[in-house]
Design a protein around this motif. Structure first.
Motif, PDB file in Angstrom:
ATOM      1  N   ARG A 118       0.857  -1.193   0.000  1.00  0.00           N
ATOM      2  CA  ARG A 118       0.000   0.000   0.000  1.00  0.00           C
ATOM      3  C   ARG A 118       0.890   1.239   0.000  1.00  0.00           C
ATOM      4  NH1 ARG A 118      -2.514  -1.839   5.487  1.00  0.00           N
ATOM      5  NH2 ARG A 118      -0.284  -2.295   5.637  1.00  0.00           N
ATOM      6  N   LEU A 119       0.722   2.077  -1.034  1.00  0.00           N
ATOM      7  CA  LEU A 119       1.557   3.259  -1.216  1.00  0.00           C
ATOM      8  C   LEU A 119       0.732   4.520  -0.994  1.00  0.00           C
ATOM      9  CD1 LEU A 119       3.365   2.363  -4.575  1.00  0.00           C
ATOM     10  CD2 LEU A 119       4.033   1.735  -2.260  1.00  0.00           C
ATOM     11  N   ALA A 120       1.309   5.474  -0.280  1.00  0.00           N
ATOM     12  CA  ALA A 120       0.703   6.792  -0.120  1.00  0.00           C
ATOM     13  C   ALA A 120       1.650   7.829  -0.695  1.00  0.00           C
ATOM     14  CB  ALA A 120       0.430   7.093   1.357  1.00  0.00           C
ATOM     15  N   GLY A 121       1.096   8.899  -1.244  1.00  0.00           N
ATOM     16  CA  GLY A 121       1.928   9.961  -1.787  1.00  0.00           C
ATOM     17  C   GLY A 121       1.174  11.271  -1.842  1.00  0.00           C
ATOM     18  N   PHE A 122       1.901  12.374  -1.710  1.00  0.00           N
ATOM     19  CA  PHE A 122       1.282  13.690  -1.828  1.00  0.00           C
ATOM     20  C   PHE A 122       0.856  13.893  -3.287  1.00  0.00           C
ATOM     21  CE2 PHE A 122       5.847  14.095  -2.203  1.00  0.00           C
ATOM     22  CZ  PHE A 122       6.036  14.926  -3.298  1.00  0.00           C
ATOM     23  N   GLU A 138      -1.187  13.899   2.144  1.00  0.00           N
ATOM     24  CA  GLU A 138      -0.137  14.872   2.396  1.00  0.00           C
ATOM     25  C   GLU A 138       0.992  14.217   3.205  1.00  0.00           C
ATOM     26  OE1 GLU A 138       0.310  17.803   1.123  1.00  0.00           O
ATOM     27  OE2 GLU A 138      -1.598  17.767   0.036  1.00  0.00           O
ATOM     28  N   PRO A 139       2.216  14.749   3.139  1.00  0.00           N
ATOM     29  CA  PRO A 139       3.360  14.069   3.757  1.00  0.00           C
ATOM     30  C   PRO A 139       3.177  13.712   5.230  1.00  0.00           C
ATOM     31  CG  PRO A 139       4.140  15.814   2.327  1.00  0.00           C
ATOM     32  CD  PRO A 139       2.638  15.937   2.360  1.00  0.00           C
ATOM     33  N   GLU A 140       2.694  14.656   6.046  1.00  0.00           N
ATOM     34  CA  GLU A 140       2.560  14.368   7.474  1.00  0.00           C
ATOM     35  C   GLU A 140       1.601  13.205   7.719  1.00  0.00           C
ATOM     36  OE1 GLU A 140       2.098  17.293   6.013  1.00  0.00           O
ATOM     37  OE2 GLU A 140       2.998  18.942   7.168  1.00  0.00           O
ATOM     38  N   ASP A 190       2.022   0.807   3.812  1.00  0.00           N
ATOM     39  CA  ASP A 190       3.328   0.155   3.870  1.00  0.00           C
ATOM     40  C   ASP A 190       4.455   1.128   3.544  1.00  0.00           C
ATOM     41  OD1 ASP A 190       2.401  -2.574   4.381  1.00  0.00           O
ATOM     42  OD2 ASP A 190       1.549  -2.443   2.363  1.00  0.00           O
ATOM     43  N   LEU A 191       4.170   2.107   2.701  1.00  0.00           N
ATOM     44  CA  LEU A 191       5.218   3.007   2.224  1.00  0.00           C
ATOM     45  C   LEU A 191       4.571   4.337   1.861  1.00  0.00           C
ATOM     46  CD1 LEU A 191       8.020   2.008  -0.224  1.00  0.00           C
ATOM     47  CD2 LEU A 191       6.685   4.044  -0.693  1.00  0.00           C
ATOM     48  N   ALA A 192       5.261   5.431   2.171  1.00  0.00           N
ATOM     49  CA  ALA A 192       4.771   6.762   1.807  1.00  0.00           C
ATOM     50  C   ALA A 192       5.860   7.527   1.074  1.00  0.00           C
ATOM     51  CB  ALA A 192       4.323   7.537   3.052  1.00  0.00           C
ATOM     52  N   VAL A 193       5.460   8.266   0.060  1.00  0.00           N
ATOM     53  CA  VAL A 193       6.359   9.193  -0.626  1.00  0.00           C
ATOM     54  C   VAL A 193       6.102  10.578  -0.040  1.00  0.00           C
ATOM     55  CG1 VAL A 193       7.010  10.222  -2.828  1.00  0.00           C
ATOM     56  CG2 VAL A 193       6.390   7.804  -2.704  1.00  0.00           C
ATOM     57  N   VAL A 194       7.149  11.161   0.550  1.00  0.00           N
ATOM     58  CA  VAL A 194       7.021  12.433   1.257  1.00  0.00           C
ATOM     59  C   VAL A 194       8.085  13.394   0.738  1.00  0.00           C
ATOM     60  CG1 VAL A 194       6.053  11.305   3.297  1.00  0.00           C
ATOM     61  CG2 VAL A 194       8.513  11.680   3.150  1.00  0.00           C
ATOM     62  N   LEU A 195       8.106  14.603   1.298  1.00  0.00           N
ATOM     63  CA  LEU A 195       9.059  15.597   0.800  1.00  0.00           C
ATOM     64  C   LEU A 195       9.513  16.519   1.908  1.00  0.00           C
ATOM     65  CD1 LEU A 195       7.741  18.744   0.454  1.00  0.00           C
ATOM     66  CD2 LEU A 195       6.235  17.458  -1.043  1.00  0.00           C
ATOM     67  N   ASP A 196      10.671  17.116   1.705  1.00  0.00           N
ATOM     68  CA  ASP A 196      11.038  18.325   2.424  1.00  0.00           C
ATOM     69  C   ASP A 196      11.756  19.239   1.438  1.00  0.00           C
ATOM     70  OD1 ASP A 196      13.639  17.254   2.337  1.00  0.00           O
ATOM     71  OD2 ASP A 196      13.526  16.523   4.391  1.00  0.00           O
ATOM     72  N   TRP A 197      12.144  20.408   1.898  1.00  0.00           N
ATOM     73  CA  TRP A 197      12.792  21.394   1.045  1.00  0.00           C
ATOM     74  C   TRP A 197      14.245  21.537   1.449  1.00  0.00           C
ATOM     75  CZ3 TRP A 197      10.303  24.010  -2.999  1.00  0.00           C
ATOM     76  CH2 TRP A 197       8.917  23.811  -3.083  1.00  0.00           C
ATOM     77  N   TRP A 243      -0.187  27.198  -0.913  1.00  0.00           N
ATOM     78  CA  TRP A 243      -0.864  26.014  -0.394  1.00  0.00           C
ATOM     79  C   TRP A 243      -1.682  26.398   0.848  1.00  0.00           C
ATOM     80  CZ3 TRP A 243       4.219  26.305  -1.909  1.00  0.00           C
ATOM     81  CH2 TRP A 243       4.605  25.500  -2.987  1.00  0.00           C
ATOM     82  N   PRO A 244      -2.646  25.573   1.269  1.00  0.00           N
ATOM     83  CA  PRO A 244      -3.473  25.915   2.432  1.00  0.00           C
ATOM     84  C   PRO A 244      -2.646  26.095   3.710  1.00  0.00           C
ATOM     85  CG  PRO A 244      -4.518  24.185   1.159  1.00  0.00           C
ATOM     86  CD  PRO A 244      -3.150  24.366   0.568  1.00  0.00           C
ATOM     87  N   ALA A 245      -3.085  27.019   4.547  1.00  0.00           N
ATOM     88  CA  ALA A 245      -2.418  27.277   5.821  1.00  0.00           C
ATOM     89  C   ALA A 245      -2.378  26.007   6.663  1.00  0.00           C
ATOM     90  CB  ALA A 245      -3.138  28.389   6.573  1.00  0.00           C
ATOM     91  N   GLY A 246      -1.248  25.790   7.320  1.00  0.00           N
ATOM     92  CA  GLY A 246      -1.069  24.606   8.163  1.00  0.00           C
ATOM     93  C   GLY A 246      -0.370  23.459   7.472  1.00  0.00           C
ATOM     94  N   GLU A 247      -0.348  23.461   6.137  1.00  0.00           N
ATOM     95  CA  GLU A 247       0.375  22.413   5.423  1.00  0.00           C
ATOM     96  C   GLU A 247       1.874  22.711   5.453  1.00  0.00           C
ATOM     97  OE1 GLU A 247      -0.970  21.549   1.510  1.00  0.00           O
ATOM     98  OE2 GLU A 247      -3.002  21.003   2.143  1.00  0.00           O
ATOM     99  N   PHE A 248       2.668  21.661   5.333  1.00  0.00           N
ATOM    100  CA  PHE A 248       4.120  21.803   5.411  1.00  0.00           C
ATOM    101  C   PHE A 248       4.635  22.791   4.365  1.00  0.00           C
ATOM    102  CE2 PHE A 248       8.380  20.300   4.088  1.00  0.00           C
ATOM    103  CZ  PHE A 248       9.059  20.527   5.272  1.00  0.00           C
ATOM    104  N   CYS A 249       4.094  22.722   3.131  1.00  0.00           N
ATOM    105  CA  CYS A 249       4.597  23.612   2.069  1.00  0.00           C
ATOM    106  C   CYS A 249       4.189  25.061   2.303  1.00  0.00           C
ATOM    107  CB  CYS A 249       4.128  23.117   0.702  1.00  0.00           C
ATOM    108  SG  CYS A 249       5.015  21.628   0.149  1.00  0.00           S
ATOM    109  N   TYR A 250       3.050  25.294   2.926  1.00  0.00           N
ATOM    110  CA  TYR A 250       2.678  26.664   3.302  1.00  0.00           C
ATOM    111  C   TYR A 250       3.693  27.210   4.309  1.00  0.00           C
ATOM    112  CZ  TYR A 250       0.112  30.495   5.541  1.00  0.00           C
ATOM    113  OH  TYR A 250      -0.245  31.718   6.063  1.00  0.00           O
TER     114      TYR A 250
END
Length: 305
Positions: free
Chosen positions: A95-99, A129-131, A143-150, A200-207
């Motif tokens: 099971r894969l999750a991704g933003f 979303e990543p979080e 089982d696995l998530a694709v996430v990000l940082d800057w 992006w919406p307030a409260g999201e990591f990218c915001y």
């Protein structure tokens, strides 16, 4: 002997904090969760959950057994990983999750590759979303998530998770075609101190990243509009309602009347996969990670600006 599925249900209630959350995580009905809990209480001869307002809470006995259940289920995960590793075959389910932009830009190629190379593996994907993706992996719902940082702001990754890079994704500034800077070969964020921003919406990591980055360049951002989807953000830019940062992964066609300009100090999203360390040896996890890396290499090969 304690029933493993009932222990899994108690563990889900402990992790999600409610019967409804446990039911969602286990993909069953709330009635099924309640029935499993009632059977488990009869097995152990003690009350494990108690009403707490409109929800439930674990009793002392419930918390004690939930702690044991978490350890037991972790050992089951390790046993499954070892058996799969010994067999050496990529089978079962992953099971894969991704933003959103990873789901759009990476998952079609990666999942198609897994289907081609490992036809006995069932792949299920979700857009998160990543979080939330990290939370779902920790809970065992993914089982696995694709996430990000800057490159200038990292996403905290809790202990118990392994990670592997997939690709680095550059971002540009999008602006209306009649913007005074639209003809530049490159720009700096400080050039847009007087502009309205689409974010992006307030409260999201990218915001949070955008606000942090603009302030680090001496800009107090004037965020006029919030939109979660990049296509919506670009539509707002097309209407002349501001400027935005737009990553290249999964971006798709750029609307007429919108110009993209690279940034002098490159802004990079580090995109990587995370999974539980107790699943490290599962061939299905390794196959999924490699498929994502192959998809990432293909994207990097065509997205140079």
């Amino acid at each position: 002997m304690l029933n493993l599925e009932r222990l899994r249900t108690l563990d889900a209630v402990a992790r999600h904090g409610s019967v409804t959350g446990a039911a969602d995580g286990l993909h069953v009905t709330t009635s099924a969760v309640s029935q499993q809990l009632a059977k488990l209480e009869r097995e152990v001869g003690q009350q494990l959950v108690a009403k707490n307002g409109r929800g439930v809470r674990l009793t002392d006995a419930g918390r004690l057994l939930a702690d044991h259940a978490a350890r037991i289920l972790s050992q089951v995960e390790l046993a499954q990983a070892d058996i799969e590793a010994q067999r050496g075959q990529v089978v079962g389910e992953v099971r894969l999750a991704g933003f959103p932009t990873a789901a759009r830009g990476l998952f079609p190629r990666a999942v198609a590759g897994l289907r081609r190379d490992h036809p006995d593996l069932c792949v299920r994907i979700s857009e998160l979303e990543p979080e939330r993706g990290i939370q779902q992996v920790l809970r065992g719902d993914m089982d696995l998530a694709v996430v990000l940082d800057w490159n200038n702001k990292r996403l905290p990754v809790p202990g118990g998770l392994a990670r592997e890079p997939v690709l680095d994704d550059a971002a540009d500034v999008a602006m209306p075609a009649d913007h005074p800077l639209a003809g530049r070969a490159e720009v700096g964020l400080e050039d847009f101190a007087a502009d309205d921003w689409v974010s992006w919406p307030a409260g999201e990591f990218c915001y949070d990243w955008l606000v942090f980055t603009l302030r680090s360049r001496g800009i107090e951002p004037r965020i006029a509009h919030l939109a979660g989807e990049h296509h919506t953000q670009l539509a707002l830019i097309q209407a002349g309602l501001g400027v935005c940062v737009t990553p290249r992964l999964g971006r798709g066609p750029v609307p007429d009347g919108v110009v993209l300009v690279p940034v002098r100090q490159p802004m990079l999203r580090h995109i990587y996969a995370v999974w539980r360390t107790d699943a490290e040896r599962r061939p299905s996890i390794r196959a999924a990670v490699e498929a994502l890396r192959e998809a990432g290499r293909a994207v990097e090969g065509v997205q140079a600006y």
